[in-house]
Design a protein around this motif. Sequence first.
Motif, PDB file in Angstrom:
ATOM      1  N   THR A 119       0.744  -1.274  -0.008  1.00 42.88           N
ATOM      2  CA  THR A 119      -0.026  -0.151   0.119  1.00 42.88           C
ATOM      3  C   THR A 119       0.883   1.193   0.076  1.00 42.88           C
ATOM      4  O   THR A 119       1.718   1.317   0.885  1.00 42.88           O
ATOM      5  CB  THR A 119      -0.994   0.056   1.265  1.00 42.88           C
ATOM      6  N   PRO A 120       0.737   2.133  -0.952  1.00 45.11           N
ATOM      7  CA  PRO A 120       1.648   3.429  -0.785  1.00 45.11           C
ATOM      8  C   PRO A 120       1.174   4.082   0.154  1.00 45.11           C
ATOM      9  O   PRO A 120       0.239   4.302   0.779  1.00 45.11           O
ATOM     10  CB  PRO A 120       1.174   4.257  -1.951  1.00 45.11           C
ATOM     11  N   ASN A 121       2.218   4.844   0.601  1.00 46.46           N
ATOM     12  CA  ASN A 121       2.035   5.878   1.791  1.00 46.46           C
ATOM     13  C   ASN A 121       1.707   6.960   1.378  1.00 46.46           C
ATOM     14  O   ASN A 121       2.300   7.911   0.988  1.00 46.46           O
ATOM     15  CB  ASN A 121       3.363   6.182   2.450  1.00 46.46           C
ATOM     16  N   GLU A 122       0.288   7.282   1.554  1.00 47.92           N
ATOM     17  CA  GLU A 122      -0.367   8.386   0.962  1.00 47.92           C
ATOM     18  C   GLU A 122      -0.759   9.404   2.054  1.00 47.92           C
ATOM     19  O   GLU A 122      -1.679   9.228   3.056  1.00 47.92           O
ATOM     20  CB  GLU A 122      -1.543   8.015   0.174  1.00 47.92           C
ATOM     21  N   THR A 123       0.108  10.773   1.902  1.00 45.49           N
ATOM     22  CA  THR A 123      -0.399  11.718   3.034  1.00 45.49           C
ATOM     23  C   THR A 123      -0.956  13.034   2.108  1.00 45.49           C
ATOM     24  O   THR A 123      -0.219  13.483   1.152  1.00 45.49           O
ATOM     25  CB  THR A 123       1.117  11.970   3.622  1.00 45.49           C
ATOM     26  N   LEU A 124      -2.010  13.583   2.841  1.00 46.98           N
ATOM     27  CA  LEU A 124      -2.486  14.734   2.315  1.00 46.98           C
ATOM     28  C   LEU A 124      -2.756  15.691   3.062  1.00 46.98           C
ATOM     29  O   LEU A 124      -2.905  15.537   4.399  1.00 46.98           O
ATOM     30  CB  LEU A 124      -4.050  14.505   1.880  1.00 46.98           C
ATOM     31  N   SER A 125      -2.473  16.851   2.650  1.00 48.61           N
ATOM     32  CA  SER A 125      -2.753  18.204   3.517  1.00 48.61           C
ATOM     33  C   SER A 125      -3.811  19.033   2.998  1.00 48.61           C
ATOM     34  O   SER A 125      -3.915  19.180   1.821  1.00 48.61           O
ATOM     35  CB  SER A 125      -1.381  18.971   3.480  1.00 48.61           C
ATOM     36  N   ILE A 126      -4.739  18.880   3.989  1.00 46.68           N
ATOM     37  CA  ILE A 126      -6.182  19.679   3.566  1.00 46.68           C
ATOM     38  C   ILE A 126      -6.492  20.624   4.790  1.00 46.68           C
ATOM     39  O   ILE A 126      -6.791  20.442   5.777  1.00 46.68           O
ATOM     40  CB  ILE A 126      -7.391  18.668   3.645  1.00 46.68           C
ATOM     41  N   GLY A 127      -6.276  21.946   4.500  1.00 44.01           N
ATOM     42  CA  GLY A 127      -6.396  23.109   5.419  1.00 44.01           C
ATOM     43  C   GLY A 127      -5.439  22.721   6.399  1.00 44.01           C
ATOM     44  O   GLY A 127      -4.224  22.884   6.242  1.00 44.01           O
ATOM     45  N   HIS A 128      -6.043  22.739   7.694  1.00 45.30           N
ATOM     46  CA  HIS A 128      -5.262  22.683   8.867  1.00 45.30           C
ATOM     47  C   HIS A 128      -5.063  21.163   9.137  1.00 45.30           C
ATOM     48  O   HIS A 128      -4.635  20.865  10.353  1.00 45.30           O
ATOM     49  CB  HIS A 128      -6.002  23.397  10.117  1.00 45.30           C
ATOM     50  N   LEU A 129      -5.544  20.249   8.244  1.00 45.89           N
ATOM     51  CA  LEU A 129      -5.308  19.035   8.684  1.00 45.89           C
ATOM     52  C   LEU A 129      -4.149  18.074   7.848  1.00 45.89           C
ATOM     53  O   LEU A 129      -3.795  18.552   6.704  1.00 45.89           O
ATOM     54  CB  LEU A 129      -6.625  18.099   8.316  1.00 45.89           C
ATOM     55  N   THR A 130      -3.730  17.189   8.316  1.00 48.10           N
ATOM     56  CA  THR A 130      -2.648  16.165   7.624  1.00 48.10           C
ATOM     57  C   THR A 130      -3.437  14.868   8.000  1.00 48.10           C
ATOM     58  O   THR A 130      -3.767  14.381   9.028  1.00 48.10           O
ATOM     59  CB  THR A 130      -1.254  16.250   8.464  1.00 48.10           C
ATOM     60  N   VAL A 131      -3.811  14.223   6.857  1.00 51.75           N
ATOM     61  CA  VAL A 131      -4.378  13.031   6.608  1.00 51.75           C
ATOM     62  C   VAL A 131      -3.388  12.017   6.177  1.00 51.75           C
ATOM     63  O   VAL A 131      -2.696  12.019   5.007  1.00 51.75           O
ATOM     64  CB  VAL A 131      -5.501  13.085   5.646  1.00 51.75           C
ATOM     65  N   LEU A 132      -3.246  10.782   6.967  1.00 53.36           N
ATOM     66  CA  LEU A 132      -2.353   9.676   6.390  1.00 53.36           C
ATOM     67  C   LEU A 132      -3.475   8.583   6.063  1.00 53.36           C
ATOM     68  O   LEU A 132      -3.673   8.119   7.289  1.00 53.36           O
ATOM     69  CB  LEU A 132      -1.473   9.267   7.818  1.00 53.36           C
ATOM     70  N   LEU A 133      -3.822   8.651   4.874  1.00 56.44           N
ATOM     71  CA  LEU A 133      -4.831   7.656   4.540  1.00 56.44           C
ATOM     72  C   LEU A 133      -4.598   6.305   4.864  1.00 56.44           C
ATOM     73  O   LEU A 133      -5.251   5.365   5.104  1.00 56.44           O
ATOM     74  CB  LEU A 133      -5.149   7.739   3.032  1.00 56.44           C
ATOM     75  N   ASP A 134      -3.065   5.621   4.557  1.00 53.66           N
ATOM     76  CA  ASP A 134      -2.885   4.202   4.872  1.00 53.66           C
ATOM     77  C   ASP A 134      -3.140   4.004   6.169  1.00 53.66           C
ATOM     78  O   ASP A 134      -3.367   2.715   6.505  1.00 53.66           O
ATOM     79  CB  ASP A 134      -1.565   3.773   4.184  1.00 53.66           C
ATOM     80  N   GLN A 135      -2.791   4.977   7.100  1.00 60.69           N
ATOM     81  CA  GLN A 135      -2.774   4.346   8.561  1.00 60.69           C
ATOM     82  C   GLN A 135      -4.040   4.988   9.187  1.00 60.69           C
ATOM     83  O   GLN A 135      -4.215   4.718  10.358  1.00 60.69           O
ATOM     84  CB  GLN A 135      -1.689   5.303   9.111  1.00 60.69           C
ATOM     85  N   GLN A 136      -4.859   5.642   8.411  1.00 59.63           N
ATOM     86  CA  GLN A 136      -6.392   6.066   8.853  1.00 59.63           C
ATOM     87  C   GLN A 136      -5.933   7.152   9.928  1.00 59.63           C
ATOM     88  O   GLN A 136      -6.749   6.984  10.943  1.00 59.63           O
ATOM     89  CB  GLN A 136      -7.221   4.908   9.154  1.00 59.63           C
ATOM     90  N   ILE A 137      -5.223   7.962   9.728  1.00 58.16           N
ATOM     91  CA  ILE A 137      -4.801   8.830  10.706  1.00 58.16           C
ATOM     92  C   ILE A 137      -4.946  10.258  10.392  1.00 58.16           C
ATOM     93  O   ILE A 137      -4.593  10.808   9.183  1.00 58.16           O
ATOM     94  CB  ILE A 137      -3.326   8.890  11.366  1.00 58.16           C
ATOM     95  N   ILE A 138      -5.611  11.257  11.139  1.00 59.56           N
ATOM     96  CA  ILE A 138      -5.829  12.406  10.964  1.00 59.56           C
ATOM     97  C   ILE A 138      -5.303  13.521  12.156  1.00 59.56           C
ATOM     98  O   ILE A 138      -5.595  13.109  13.047  1.00 59.56           O
ATOM     99  CB  ILE A 138      -7.469  13.004  10.744  1.00 59.56           C
ATOM    100  N   LYS A 139      -4.488  14.409  11.650  1.00 64.77           N
ATOM    101  CA  LYS A 139      -3.959  15.230  12.598  1.00 64.77           C
ATOM    102  C   LYS A 139      -4.272  16.659  12.326  1.00 64.77           C
ATOM    103  O   LYS A 139      -4.294  17.085  11.445  1.00 64.77           O
ATOM    104  CB  LYS A 139      -2.352  15.087  12.775  1.00 64.77           C
ATOM    105  N   ASN A 140      -4.413  17.579  13.348  1.00 66.56           N
ATOM    106  CA  ASN A 140      -4.283  18.847  13.375  1.00 66.56           C
ATOM    107  C   ASN A 140      -3.007  19.423  13.246  1.00 66.56           C
ATOM    108  O   ASN A 140      -2.132  19.377  14.212  1.00 66.56           O
ATOM    109  CB  ASN A 140      -5.097  19.470  14.622  1.00 66.56           C
TER     110      ASN A 140
END
Length: 222
Positions: A119-140
């Motif tokens: 599974t590719p390590n996919e990290t997204l930055s949306i506004g004030h959020l960081t989303v690590l899709l593969d780990q199902q983690i959302i951080k402020n």
Amino acid sequence: MRVLYIEDDPEIGEWVERKLKENDFKVSWYRSGHNLPDNMEEYDAAVLDVMLPGLDGFSLGRRLKRNFPQLPVIMLSARTAIDDKLEGLEFADDYMTKPFHPEELIKRIEIQMRKFDRTPNETLSIGHLTVLLDQQIIKNKETSQEILLTGKQFYIFKYFLRHLNQILTKEQIYEGVWGEPYRDGDKALMVHIRYLREKIEKDPSSPEIIETIRGIGYRVRG
């Protein structure tokens, strides 16, 4: 993420293929185990029906695991007897019985891909959020705190992220997440989005992440 899918039933096959593609999987759908692609090493998972014309799913699955041991194999079958499950699990990495929910199948594929480190390590930055899709983690990003979502809330947010910048109707979101047609008057989606906004938005009363498009639906900008 490329998936080999083998199913001879056209109705089930079209349904599963559509659901996988909606979740950004590249799907190669075959009706039988004959004449498989030559580039099998490029696939990230195989989903096989047991009852296939000619070469049955068990035989095909054993052949794939013998030739490509690092390829996750998931069996689908209407057979619910424990003996059938045990036979499938002798070689396969997972075994699902029909009928099944597409959300569960997608989750099981993702789990197997993580086990095999595909599974590719996919990290997204949306506004004030960081989303690590593969780990199902959302951080402020501003507080470094993790935002905890329920399973359904995460699937809804993930569906938005898979369709960034697209205006999505309630019907599209409901069918994509619940796997069934939206029913007029059903408030479940609106309730989940309200609770989701309370967790991820700086000001839920004036949302900046999940926009409401009046008269149409919602949108998340990338």
